[in-house]
Each structure stands twice: as C-alpha cells, then as structure tokens.
Design a protein around this motif. Structure first.
Motif, PDB file in Angstrom:
ATOM      1  N   GLY A   1       0.529  -4.298   5.274  1.00 48.65           N
ATOM      2  CA  GLY A   1       0.616  -3.372   4.157  1.00 48.65           C
ATOM      3  C   GLY A   1       0.398  -3.949   2.774  1.00 48.65           C
ATOM      4  O   GLY A   1       0.727  -3.299   1.782  1.00 48.65           O
TER       5      GLY A   1
ATOM      6  N   LYS B   1      -2.209  -7.172   8.663  1.00 47.00           N
ATOM      7  CA  LYS B   1      -2.065  -5.723   8.437  1.00 47.00           C
ATOM      8  C   LYS B   1      -0.606  -5.315   8.247  1.00 47.00           C
ATOM      9  O   LYS B   1      -0.090  -4.446   8.935  1.00 47.00           O
ATOM     10  CB  LYS B   1      -2.690  -4.936   9.591  1.00 47.00           C
TER      11      LYS B   1
ATOM     12  N   ASP C   1       7.590   0.586   5.897  1.00 48.09           N
ATOM     13  CA  ASP C   1       6.603  -0.339   5.328  1.00 48.09           C
ATOM     14  C   ASP C   1       7.292  -1.580   4.768  1.00 48.09           C
ATOM     15  O   ASP C   1       6.834  -2.706   4.972  1.00 48.09           O
ATOM     16  CB  ASP C   1       5.794   0.346   4.224  1.00 48.09           C
TER      17      ASP C   1
ATOM     18  N   GLU D   1       0.819  -1.207   0.000  1.00 49.80           N
ATOM     19  CA  GLU D   1       0.000   0.000   0.000  1.00 49.80           C
ATOM     20  C   GLU D   1       0.854   1.259   0.000  1.00 49.80           C
ATOM     21  O   GLU D   1       0.527   2.249  -0.631  1.00 49.80           O
ATOM     22  CB  GLU D   1      -0.904   0.021   1.244  1.00 49.80           C
TER      23      GLU D   1
ATOM     24  N   ARG E   1      -1.374  -4.382  -0.439  1.00 51.55           N
ATOM     25  CA  ARG E   1      -2.463  -3.728  -1.185  1.00 51.55           C
ATOM     26  C   ARG E   1      -3.131  -4.727  -2.111  1.00 51.55           C
ATOM     27  O   ARG E   1      -4.351  -4.799  -2.201  1.00 51.55           O
ATOM     28  CB  ARG E   1      -1.934  -2.577  -2.013  1.00 51.55           C
TER      29      ARG E   1
ATOM     30  N   LEU F   1      -3.136 -11.173   5.002  1.00 51.14           N
ATOM     31  CA  LEU F   1      -3.945  -9.964   4.869  1.00 51.14           C
ATOM     32  C   LEU F   1      -4.444  -9.477   6.229  1.00 51.14           C
ATOM     33  O   LEU F   1      -4.474  -8.274   6.493  1.00 51.14           O
ATOM     34  CB  LEU F   1      -5.122 -10.218   3.923  1.00 51.14           C
ATOM     35  N   ALA F   2      -4.810 -10.401   7.107  1.00 53.25           N
ATOM     36  CA  ALA F   2      -5.295 -10.036   8.439  1.00 53.25           C
ATOM     37  C   ALA F   2      -4.195  -9.442   9.310  1.00 53.25           C
ATOM     38  O   ALA F   2      -4.468  -8.691  10.245  1.00 53.25           O
ATOM     39  CB  ALA F   2      -5.914 -11.253   9.129  1.00 53.25           C
TER      40      ALA F   2
END
Length: 174
Positions: free
Chosen positions: A147, A145, A96, A90, A149, A142-143
């Motif tokens: 980054g 978090k 990141d 993202e 996208r 994905l859970a």
C-alpha cells in the motif's frame, strides 16, 4: 506500534505510580549506565541496597523500566548508511495500516517506524550497508504491494545528537 505505545502508556497510568526525586535519579542513572552494579546505584542515590532494589522492582513492575540493553557502536561494523523515509499509503482503512505495519515489523533493517499525523502516514529509520542496499530494500517494499503510494528519502550525512530524553523532562511534562 502505535497501539503498543498506547497500551504501555495506559499501563503506566493505571499503575498510578508516583515518582519522587530518587526514582527520577535512578532512572536517569540507568539510562546512562545500564550496567551499573546495584550497590553502586544505591550509593549514588543515597539508599541502602534493599530499598534501592525495591524501587527498581517497583519501576519494572509498573512498566516504566521496559528493558535493559547495550548501545552498540554501529561504526564498529564499518561504514553504514542511515536513511529516514516518509511513507504515504494509498488508502487509509484500518486493514491498510495493519498490513503495512505487519510487513514493516518483519524487516530488520527498518529499525524504527512511527505512525505520524500531517501530510504523511509513517516515518521510518532504516540502516543499511550503503545506498545500493537501501534502494534494494525500497524496491522490495514497493514490490510487496503493502500500500505504499509515495515515499521520500532523507540520507543522514552526519549524526549530530542521539541521546535518550531526560527522565526529569518527561516527569515534569506529566
């Protein structure tokens, strides 16, 4: 990971080790036959054991030989699924990338992770029991978090070639 490879490359360049044909032959043999007895290796490269051992030590000390290992047949463990995954983050701040790489480094089923240029940020190689196991891994990713996208999955249908790069090809390029 990218930093590790850059450091390793810098260490090898700093050592400024000159590789001759015998060194390249030693490396090529070790890539194919890592468990070869040192006496047999010496004979195959036309050296006595002591000079051969000294060359091996020099190659290890320079970081050219990173480790010794065995290639394990994954098929021996039953059916497995290999998936290549392209990941786009993202945001593209240094923290990141660091957060993503730290999280990926902890997941054993992600066996390779490469930072790449172009339209994506990372390429992953994932080995799981089946597609259901892969899907669970992606959902957990994905859970978490970290980054992600967007991601694109490519399921391997058949291995075609999986060999190490010939040492002589790398030496010629350098």
């Amino acid at each position: 990971m990218q930093k590790h490879l850059a450091k390793r490359g810098a260490a090898i360049r700093q050592a400024q080790i000159k590789l001759d044909d015998r060194d390249l032959k030693i490396l090529a043999i070790l890539q194919r036959e890592g468990r070869i007895p040192k006496a047999t290796l010496a004979e195959r490269v036309n050296l006595t054991p002591t000079p051969c051992w000294e060359r091996l030590k020099r190659l290890e000390d320079a970081g050219i030989i990173e480790s010794y290992g065995a290639r394990i047949s994954l098929r021996a463990f039953g059916p497995l699924t290999i998936v290549f995954v392209q990941i786009e983050l993202e945001s593209h701040q240094a923290e990141d990338f660091s957060r993503f790489e730290a999280a990926i480094g902890k997941i054993e089923r992600i066996v390779e992770c490469w930072a790449v240029g172009g339209g994506i940020d990372y390429m992953l190689k994932i080995i799981t029991r089946d597609l259901e196991d892969y899907q669970k891994l992606i959902e957990d990713l994905l859970a978490a978090k970290i980054g992600v996208r967007r991601y694109y999955s490519y399921v391997v249908t058949a291995p075609v070639k999986d060999t190490p790069l010939p040492v002589s090809a790398v030496a010629e390029a350098g």
